[in-house]
Design an enzyme around this catalytic site. Structure first.
Site, PDB file in Angstrom:
ATOM      1  N   LYS A 141       0.814  -1.227   0.000  1.00 49.65           N
ATOM      2  CA  LYS A 141       0.000   0.000   0.000  1.00 49.65           C
ATOM      3  C   LYS A 141       0.847   1.276   0.000  1.00 49.65           C
ATOM      4  CE  LYS A 141      -4.089  -1.834   2.314  1.00 49.65           C
ATOM      5  NZ  LYS A 141      -5.043  -1.648   3.413  1.00 49.65           N
TER       6      LYS A 141
ATOM      7  N   ASP B 235      -9.993   2.812   2.447  1.00 49.01           N
ATOM      8  CA  ASP B 235     -10.066   2.236   3.802  1.00 49.01           C
ATOM      9  C   ASP B 235     -10.675   3.242   4.778  1.00 49.01           C
ATOM     10  OD1 ASP B 235      -8.930  -0.213   3.180  1.00 49.01           O
ATOM     11  OD2 ASP B 235      -6.886   0.480   3.544  1.00 49.01           O
TER      12      ASP B 235
END
Ligand code: ATR
Length: 283
Positions: free
Chosen positions: A73, A109
């Site tokens: 990420k 997220d």
């Protein structure tokens, strides 16, 4: 059917390592089917060197968009042409969208966590006091989301306190109205009588033998306990919190809502949440 025939269908995927247990393909493909979209979603389990090599020539990828998960990420940031403001502040991207010949990075997220917290946890963030356990990418996304919702105070507690201090200092500049504090998770129980929400954003709890990082009985009865972990569905942290009469929420909702936002970014369509949840439950 030739893979290059972009008129025919769209192709999406997820990069990570390991990926054996990823639930994203099942969830996204169920959503594509439900909306009769000709699209597929594949897992690509590759190591760091392969990932970097692939991303260097990512313009040639036949993908229309993709997810990035642990441990890439942060690695992905250097290969993108555009970055959303939240992704930039959080320093992590989990969703990439093709825009012509460019790749744009997003962090879904953050929104996934907040939506699950509000819809499933029935939690109203404004003015609340929050304790976040952890200071990795997930903790950064959670803290960013909560700060944006107008919480009063965020305490970041981490094994490595320097990382918590770093986030607190960075975010304090971005959100001057929120009070940020850093604390150490080492050496005993954290207590704080005013805390309304405790979020476990560490990887502690993935294994049944893992300890719990805080003792729920030290928090008032209305404190909500959230674990970002969804497998197991009930970590020891949540089990203990339930036992002491607290409300709890696991990470399944966040998984669904971050996926729903990625789906929306890729397709421009509203994600069929119910269908995605059902696909996960079946799995
Ligand atoms: P993610 O992207 O899921 O946030 P990460 O960036 O690797 O993953 O962060 C993992 C978090 O779990 C960190 O806060 C880590 O603490 P450190 O910063 O001190 O490493 C925390 N963590 C992992 N194992 C832990 C353990 N045994 N005890 C306490 N915290 C732990």
């Amino acid at each position: 059917m030739p893979l290059s025939n972009r008129q025919e269908f769209q192709l999406f995927g997820i990069f990570g390592f390991p990926l054996a247990h990823t639930l994203s393909p099942v969830m996204q493909e169920a959503a594509f089917r439900d909306l009769h979209l000709k699209a597929f979603y594949l897992p690509f389990e590759i190591d760091r060197r392969e990932f970097r090599d692939l991303m260097r020539s990512s313009k040639n990828l036949l993908l229309d968009g993709f997810n990035v998960t642990v441990p890439y990420k942060e690695d992905i940031l250097g290969f993108l042409d555009e970055l959303s403001a939240p992704a930039k502040a959080i320093g992590a991207v989990n969703t990439v969208v093709r825009k012509g010949n460019k790749w744009a990075g997003f962090n879904t997220d953050e929104l996934g966590f907040i939506t699950s917290l509000e819809k499933e946890g029935k939690f109203r963030s404004r003015g609340k006091e929050v304790l976040i356990l952890g200071a990795g990418g997930s903790a950064r996304a959670v803290a960013y989301g909560l700060a944006g919702c107008g919480v009063k105070k965020i305490v970041l507690a981490n094994r490595t306190i320097a990382k918590a201090r770093e986030i607190a200092a960075e975010y304090q500049k971005l959100f001057p109205r929120v009070e940020f504090y850093a604390a150490s998770l080492q050496g005993g129980n954290i207590t704080n009588p005013g805390i309304d929400l405790v979020v476990n954003a560490t990887s502690v709890g993935l294994r049944p033998s893992d300890p719990t990082l805080v003792s729920p009985k030290m928090f008032h009865k209305k404190t909500l306990f959230v674990d970002l972990i969804y497998n197991p569905r009930q970590t020891e942290f949540l089990r203990l919190a339930k036992k002491t009469g607290h409300r709890t929420l696991n990470g399944l909702g966040m998984l669904v809502y971050q996926g729903a936002e990625a789906f929306r970014l890729w397709t421009g369509r509203k994600a069929p949440i119910k269908v995605m949840k059902e696909a996960l439950t079946k799995q």
